[in-house]
Design a protein around this motif. Structure first.
Motif, short mmCIF file in Angstrom:
data_model
loop_
_atom_site.label_atom_id
_atom_site.label_comp_id
_atom_site.label_asym_id
_atom_site.label_seq_id
_atom_site.Cartn_x
_atom_site.Cartn_y
_atom_site.Cartn_z
N VAL A 169 0.99 -1.15 -0.04
CA VAL A 169 -0.16 0.08 0.08
C VAL A 169 0.96 1.44 0.16
O VAL A 169 0.51 2.21 -0.71
CB VAL A 169 -1.05 -0.13 1.23
N TRP A 170 1.88 1.34 0.93
CA TRP A 170 2.77 2.37 0.76
C TRP A 170 3.76 2.53 -0.34
O TRP A 170 4.11 3.85 -0.81
CB TRP A 170 3.51 2.55 2.11
N MET A 171 4.13 1.52 -0.92
CA MET A 171 5.23 1.46 -1.83
C MET A 171 4.95 1.07 -3.45
O MET A 171 5.23 1.45 -4.28
CB MET A 171 6.46 0.55 -1.40
N GLY A 172 3.72 0.18 -3.27
CA GLY A 172 3.43 -0.29 -4.66
C GLY A 172 4.15 -1.41 -5.26
O GLY A 172 4.74 -2.25 -4.42
N ASP A 173 4.54 -1.34 -6.53
CA ASP A 173 5.36 -2.74 -7.03
C ASP A 173 4.45 -3.84 -7.18
O ASP A 173 3.08 -3.74 -7.34
CB ASP A 173 6.41 -2.82 -6.30
N GLY A 174 4.98 -5.03 -6.84
CA GLY A 174 4.04 -6.35 -7.14
C GLY A 174 3.24 -6.57 -5.98
O GLY A 174 3.69 -6.35 -4.75
N PHE A 175 2.07 -7.01 -6.25
CA PHE A 175 1.07 -7.36 -5.32
C PHE A 175 1.68 -8.76 -4.47
O PHE A 175 2.13 -9.41 -4.99
CB PHE A 175 -0.22 -8.06 -5.94
N PRO A 176 1.54 -8.52 -3.21
CA PRO A 176 2.17 -9.52 -2.29
C PRO A 176 1.60 -10.87 -2.55
O PRO A 176 0.27 -11.00 -2.66
CB PRO A 176 1.86 -9.17 -0.89
N ASP A 177 2.27 -12.11 -2.20
CA ASP A 177 1.91 -13.34 -2.31
C ASP A 177 1.11 -13.74 -1.04
O ASP A 177 0.32 -14.65 -1.00
CB ASP A 177 2.99 -14.22 -2.62
N VAL A 178 1.07 -13.20 -0.14
CA VAL A 178 0.85 -13.43 1.30
C VAL A 178 0.09 -12.18 1.76
O VAL A 178 0.68 -11.08 1.73
CB VAL A 178 1.55 -14.15 2.47
N ILE A 179 -1.17 -12.33 2.39
CA ILE A 179 -2.04 -10.94 2.95
C ILE A 179 -1.55 -11.18 4.51
O ILE A 179 -1.99 -12.10 5.18
CB ILE A 179 -3.30 -11.15 2.70
N ASP A 180 -0.87 -10.08 4.96
CA ASP A 180 -0.48 -10.06 6.31
C ASP A 180 -1.50 -9.06 6.92
O ASP A 180 -1.64 -8.03 6.62
CB ASP A 180 0.97 -9.48 6.51
N ILE A 181 -1.75 -9.51 7.99
CA ILE A 181 -2.91 -8.66 8.82
C ILE A 181 -2.54 -9.05 10.06
O ILE A 181 -2.25 -9.90 10.67
CB ILE A 181 -4.49 -9.03 8.48
N ILE A 182 -3.20 -7.92 10.97
CA ILE A 182 -3.23 -7.97 12.39
C ILE A 182 -4.62 -7.99 13.00
O ILE A 182 -5.76 -7.15 12.47
CB ILE A 182 -2.46 -6.73 13.10
N SER A 183 -5.02 -9.09 13.50
CA SER A 183 -6.45 -9.61 13.68
C SER A 183 -6.29 -10.52 15.11
O SER A 183 -5.35 -11.32 15.10
CB SER A 183 -7.30 -9.74 12.70
N GLY A 184 -7.41 -10.56 15.79
CA GLY A 184 -7.38 -11.67 16.90
C GLY A 184 -8.20 -12.85 16.37
O GLY A 184 -8.20 -13.81 17.06
N SER A 185 -8.49 -12.90 15.29
CA SER A 185 -9.01 -14.06 14.36
C SER A 185 -8.28 -14.96 13.41
O SER A 185 -7.26 -14.12 13.04
CB SER A 185 -10.36 -13.62 13.80
N HIS A 186 -8.58 -16.03 13.33
CA HIS A 186 -7.65 -16.85 12.37
C HIS A 186 -8.64 -17.19 10.95
O HIS A 186 -9.58 -17.27 11.12
CB HIS A 186 -7.18 -18.19 13.00
N PHE A 187 -7.85 -17.09 10.04
CA PHE A 187 -8.69 -17.24 8.54
C PHE A 187 -8.17 -18.31 7.96
O PHE A 187 -6.67 -18.56 7.52
CB PHE A 187 -8.92 -15.92 7.75
#
Length: 284
Positions: A169-187
């Motif tokens: 989001v801040w820098m652009g370039d290639g879209f990440p292969d893994v979505i990193d999030i901060i949350s108390g739930s597991h997906f």
């Protein structure tokens, strides 16, 4: 013997008197006295002399009259033909083409004419594919606001984008292969063909930003999260390049990152991140 020719001019007094009478009635709207009266079969006008009557004013035009009027007063449409020689002051008013703003940022195969359209647009660089059926427009990924909207569609609700997601989001370039999030739930499910990695970490108010409705970690906190990742997640050389790039872009000082690490010394891989920021503190 000289013969003299005498020309005699005969004047028709009846003709002269009729012309005089016609001249007296000319322009008055009244017929001359010698004019024949209208027959009983002629249509009489209901209006005053010299003015259209009520029937003529309310008469509906025929189709031929409407066609002629249309030709006389046809619309002045823009043309690309060159004007004739000698014609000056020719101006053409061009109407701008309306911009289609209904195209979604994230689209699927159903939004395109055919199944091969996404492959062709991806080859041309107009789209960037996320998985086999989804893609996002390349023009929107060139801006910070556009990347924030795209990531909003990918990140689960009530979650904070961090790590590689925040870095994109801040820098652009290639879209990440893994979505990193901060949350108390597991997906366990995938998000557009990418796994979701959850971090259960505290995020103070000063470490979080909001872009286009997306909650994302600040650039300084994002640099710390990237420095905390292991070599199996991001190789060491690539990790150093990414951290230095975001620090130069947003003028992040290594001292600010070291302060965050000192307050959260229980995070994994903190010694690794501390060594890196101490090594580059003289470069910024």
């Amino acid at each position: 013997m000289n013969t003299t020719t005498i020309t005699t001019q005969h004047i028709n007094h009846s003709t002269a008197s009729g012309a005089a009478k016609r001249s007296e009635n000319f322009g008055t709207g009244r017929p001359p006295p010698s004019a024949a009266r209208p027959s009983m079969y002629q249509i009489k006008s209901n209006g005053r002399p010299g003015i259209l009557g009520r029937r003529q004013r309310n008469r509906k035009p025929d189709r031929k009259d409407a066609a002629l009027e249309g030709k006389r007063f046809e619309q002045n449409l823009p043309t690309t033909r060159k004007p004739n020689i000698g014609v000056t002051n020719v101006s053409t008013v061009m109407t701008p083409t309306p911009v289609n703003r209904s195209t979604p940022m994230l689209m699927s195969n159903r939004d395109l004419p055919g199944p091969l359209s996404m492959n062709r647009l991806d080859d041309f660089g107009a789209l960037h594919r996320l998985d086999d059926i989804s893609a996002y427009l390349a023009e929107y990924s060139d801006t910070l606001f556009g990347r924030g909207i795209i990531m909003t569609k990918v990140v689960p609700s009530h979650a904070i984008a961090c790590g590689r997601s925040a870095l994109w989001v801040w820098m652009g370039d290639g879209f990440p292969d893994v979505i990193d999030i901060i949350s108390g739930s597991h997906f366990r499910s995938m998000a557009y063909g990418r796994p979701i990695k959850t971090y259960d970490r505290c995020v103070p108010e000063g470490h979080m930003s909001t872009i286009a409705g997306l909650k994302v970690t600040s650039p300084t906190r994002t640099a710390c999260d990237i420095a905390l990742m292991s070599g199996a997640t991001i190789p060491g050389k690539r990790r150093s390049e990414l951290i230095c790039a975001i620090m130069r872009e947003y003028h992040i000082s290594p001292a600010a990152c070291l302060t965050i690490l000192e307050k959260n010394h229980f995070w994994p891989n903190v010694p690794q991140a501390r060594r890196f920021f101490k090594a580059v503190q003289y470069c910024f």
